[in-house]
Each structure stands twice: as C-alpha cells, then as structure tokens.
Write a protein that holds these residues in place. Structure first.
Motif, PDB file in Angstrom:
ATOM      1  N   PHE A  28      -3.248 -40.953 -13.746  1.00  0.00           N
ATOM      2  CA  PHE A  28      -4.158 -41.066 -12.604  1.00  0.00           C
ATOM      3  C   PHE A  28      -4.455 -39.700 -11.976  1.00  0.00           C
ATOM      4  CE2 PHE A  28      -2.208 -45.222 -13.078  1.00  0.00           C
ATOM      5  CZ  PHE A  28      -3.317 -46.026 -13.116  1.00  0.00           C
ATOM      6  N   ILE A  29      -4.520 -38.644 -12.812  1.00  0.00           N
ATOM      7  CA  ILE A  29      -4.843 -37.300 -12.350  1.00  0.00           C
ATOM      8  C   ILE A  29      -6.270 -36.982 -12.780  1.00  0.00           C
ATOM      9  CG2 ILE A  29      -4.301 -34.839 -12.538  1.00  0.00           C
ATOM     10  CD1 ILE A  29      -1.363 -35.702 -13.032  1.00  0.00           C
ATOM     11  N   CYS A  30      -7.111 -36.656 -11.817  1.00  0.00           N
ATOM     12  CA  CYS A  30      -8.513 -36.337 -12.086  1.00  0.00           C
ATOM     13  C   CYS A  30      -8.587 -35.140 -13.029  1.00  0.00           C
ATOM     14  CB  CYS A  30      -9.241 -36.032 -10.778  1.00  0.00           C
ATOM     15  SG  CYS A  30     -10.954 -35.532 -11.006  1.00  0.00           S
ATOM     16  N   GLU A  31      -9.398 -35.263 -14.066  1.00  0.00           N
ATOM     17  CA  GLU A  31      -9.519 -34.197 -15.052  1.00  0.00           C
ATOM     18  C   GLU A  31     -10.406 -33.044 -14.581  1.00  0.00           C
ATOM     19  OE1 GLU A  31      -9.704 -35.330 -19.283  1.00  0.00           O
ATOM     20  OE2 GLU A  31      -9.643 -37.407 -18.543  1.00  0.00           O
ATOM     21  N   MET A  32     -11.088 -33.205 -13.443  1.00  0.00           N
ATOM     22  CA  MET A  32     -11.903 -32.108 -12.903  1.00  0.00           C
ATOM     23  C   MET A  32     -11.155 -31.347 -11.815  1.00  0.00           C
ATOM     24  SD  MET A  32     -15.889 -33.319 -12.763  1.00  0.00           S
ATOM     25  CE  MET A  32     -16.325 -31.996 -11.679  1.00  0.00           C
ATOM     26  N   CYS A  33     -10.709 -32.044 -10.798  1.00  0.00           N
ATOM     27  CA  CYS A  33     -10.081 -31.360  -9.648  1.00  0.00           C
ATOM     28  C   CYS A  33      -8.559 -31.384  -9.715  1.00  0.00           C
ATOM     29  CB  CYS A  33     -10.568 -31.954  -8.339  1.00  0.00           C
ATOM     30  SG  CYS A  33      -9.958 -33.630  -7.996  1.00  0.00           S
ATOM     31  N   HIS A  34      -8.016 -32.162 -10.634  1.00  0.00           N
ATOM     32  CA  HIS A  34      -6.568 -32.264 -10.866  1.00  0.00           C
ATOM     33  C   HIS A  34      -5.791 -32.889  -9.707  1.00  0.00           C
ATOM     34  CE1 HIS A  34      -7.364 -30.052 -14.485  1.00  0.00           C
ATOM     35  NE2 HIS A  34      -7.927 -29.100 -13.773  1.00  0.00           N
ATOM     36  N   ASN A  35      -6.495 -33.543  -8.822  1.00  0.00           N
ATOM     37  CA  ASN A  35      -5.808 -34.273  -7.759  1.00  0.00           C
ATOM     38  C   ASN A  35      -5.327 -35.600  -8.307  1.00  0.00           C
ATOM     39  OD1 ASN A  35      -6.061 -32.434  -5.669  1.00  0.00           O
ATOM     40  ND2 ASN A  35      -8.073 -33.207  -5.084  1.00  0.00           N
ATOM     41  N   ARG A  46      -9.564 -46.094  -6.923  1.00  0.00           N
ATOM     42  CA  ARG A  46      -9.743 -44.706  -6.523  1.00  0.00           C
ATOM     43  C   ARG A  46     -10.060 -43.780  -7.692  1.00  0.00           C
ATOM     44  NH1 ARG A  46     -11.807 -44.043  -2.579  1.00  0.00           N
ATOM     45  NH2 ARG A  46     -11.169 -41.902  -2.573  1.00  0.00           N
ATOM     46  N   TYR A  47     -10.293 -44.341  -8.858  1.00  0.00           N
ATOM     47  CA  TYR A  47     -10.623 -43.513 -10.014  1.00  0.00           C
ATOM     48  C   TYR A  47     -11.713 -44.193 -10.817  1.00  0.00           C
ATOM     49  CZ  TYR A  47      -8.165 -46.904 -12.842  1.00  0.00           C
ATOM     50  OH  TYR A  47      -7.793 -48.073 -13.453  1.00  0.00           O
ATOM     51  N   ILE A  48     -12.358 -43.416 -11.674  1.00  0.00           N
ATOM     52  CA  ILE A  48     -13.388 -43.952 -12.563  1.00  0.00           C
ATOM     53  C   ILE A  48     -13.135 -43.362 -13.942  1.00  0.00           C
ATOM     54  CG2 ILE A  48     -15.846 -43.944 -13.126  1.00  0.00           C
ATOM     55  CD1 ILE A  48     -16.259 -44.907 -10.501  1.00  0.00           C
ATOM     56  N   VAL A  49     -13.179 -44.191 -14.948  1.00  0.00           N
ATOM     57  CA  VAL A  49     -13.151 -43.705 -16.318  1.00  0.00           C
ATOM     58  C   VAL A  49     -14.615 -43.490 -16.700  1.00  0.00           C
ATOM     59  CG1 VAL A  49     -12.463 -44.169 -18.685  1.00  0.00           C
ATOM     60  CG2 VAL A  49     -10.970 -44.875 -16.795  1.00  0.00           C
ATOM     61  N   CYS A  76     -11.631 -38.765 -10.225  1.00  0.00           N
ATOM     62  CA  CYS A  76     -11.537 -39.399  -8.911  1.00  0.00           C
ATOM     63  C   CYS A  76     -12.964 -39.787  -8.505  1.00  0.00           C
ATOM     64  CB  CYS A  76     -10.891 -38.455  -7.890  1.00  0.00           C
ATOM     65  SG  CYS A  76     -11.845 -36.968  -7.511  1.00  0.00           S
ATOM     66  N   ILE A  77     -13.073 -40.631  -7.533  1.00  0.00           N
ATOM     67  CA  ILE A  77     -14.393 -41.096  -7.085  1.00  0.00           C
ATOM     68  C   ILE A  77     -15.280 -39.914  -6.678  1.00  0.00           C
ATOM     69  CG2 ILE A  77     -15.599 -42.452  -5.306  1.00  0.00           C
ATOM     70  CD1 ILE A  77     -14.119 -44.228  -7.254  1.00  0.00           C
ATOM     71  N   GLU A  78     -14.699 -38.948  -5.975  1.00  0.00           N
ATOM     72  CA  GLU A  78     -15.475 -37.816  -5.474  1.00  0.00           C
ATOM     73  C   GLU A  78     -16.054 -36.984  -6.624  1.00  0.00           C
ATOM     74  OE1 GLU A  78     -12.380 -38.653  -4.373  1.00  0.00           O
ATOM     75  OE2 GLU A  78     -12.997 -39.458  -2.422  1.00  0.00           O
ATOM     76  N   CYS A  79     -15.232 -36.675  -7.632  1.00  0.00           N
ATOM     77  CA  CYS A  79     -15.724 -35.884  -8.766  1.00  0.00           C
ATOM     78  C   CYS A  79     -16.742 -36.669  -9.589  1.00  0.00           C
ATOM     79  CB  CYS A  79     -14.560 -35.415  -9.642  1.00  0.00           C
ATOM     80  SG  CYS A  79     -13.592 -34.079  -8.867  1.00  0.00           S
TER      81      CYS A  79
END
Length: 108
Positions: A28-35, A46-49, A76-79
């Motif tokens: 569950f770690i965003c691949e863009m922002c790493h949050n 809170r995430y999207i594939v 993550c949703i934001e990215c």
C-alpha cells in the motif's frame, strides 16, 4: 469514474481480486510519492491500481493489459488524480494571452 465500456470489468471479481493482491504486494505504498496509505480510511478506499496503458474498447479483453502486473501501478488517490488531471483539456493562448482554442484529449 470508469468509462462506460469498462464498468463491467472494474466491477468484476477478477479485477477486484487482482487489484487487491497487487496493492498488497506493494504494501500500500504509492509508487509516485512513496507515501504509505492504509487500505481504507473511514470506509473509503485510499489507493487506486492504475493502468499504465489505459483501457480502451479495443484492449478491454486483453488480460495482459487489464490484469497484467507489468501494466499496473499503485497510486494514492492524490497521485492518481494528478496523472489524470494532465489528460484533461488545455486552453490555448496566443502570444498576447488571448484564448484561441481548447485542446481536447483524444478519446480512444
């Protein structure tokens, strides 16, 4: 929101299992922002594939595009929103700052 041609796919058990397994594999770690984000907050996902190669009516039945992990990215949703905001229409201006048109994204 999913495009009409893809709604059935995104609501399928196959996709839901694939997306959940992929997200878990990425911890569950965003691949863009790493949050790191929890799977859900107050019941909201809170995430999207994300599909690197977007789904189209032509490739919606290609399992390598739809469920192949090489074509997936956990965001993550934001990215995810940042990626898709780049795909929206852009206003075009001349050298004097006057609006001369709108560049619409091409629909597949």
């Amino acid at each position: 929101m999913a495009k009409e041609f893809a709604r059935k796919f995104y609501n399928s058990t196959r996709w839901r299992k694939c997306a959940k397994a992929f997200a878990q594999s990425k911890l569950f770690i965003c691949e863009m922002c790493h949050n790191q984000t929890s799977e859900k907050i107050d019941g909201d996902q809170r995430y999207i594939v994300h599909h690197k190669i977007p789904l189209t009516p032509k490739n919606i039945n290609d399992p390598y595009i739809t469920c192949g992990w090489d074509n997936l990215m956990l965001l993550c949703i934001e990215c995810h929103n940042k990626i898709h905001s780049k795909e929206r229409r852009r206003m075009l201006f001349d050298d004097n700052g006057n609006l001369i048109g709108i560049d619409e994204p091409k629909n597949n």
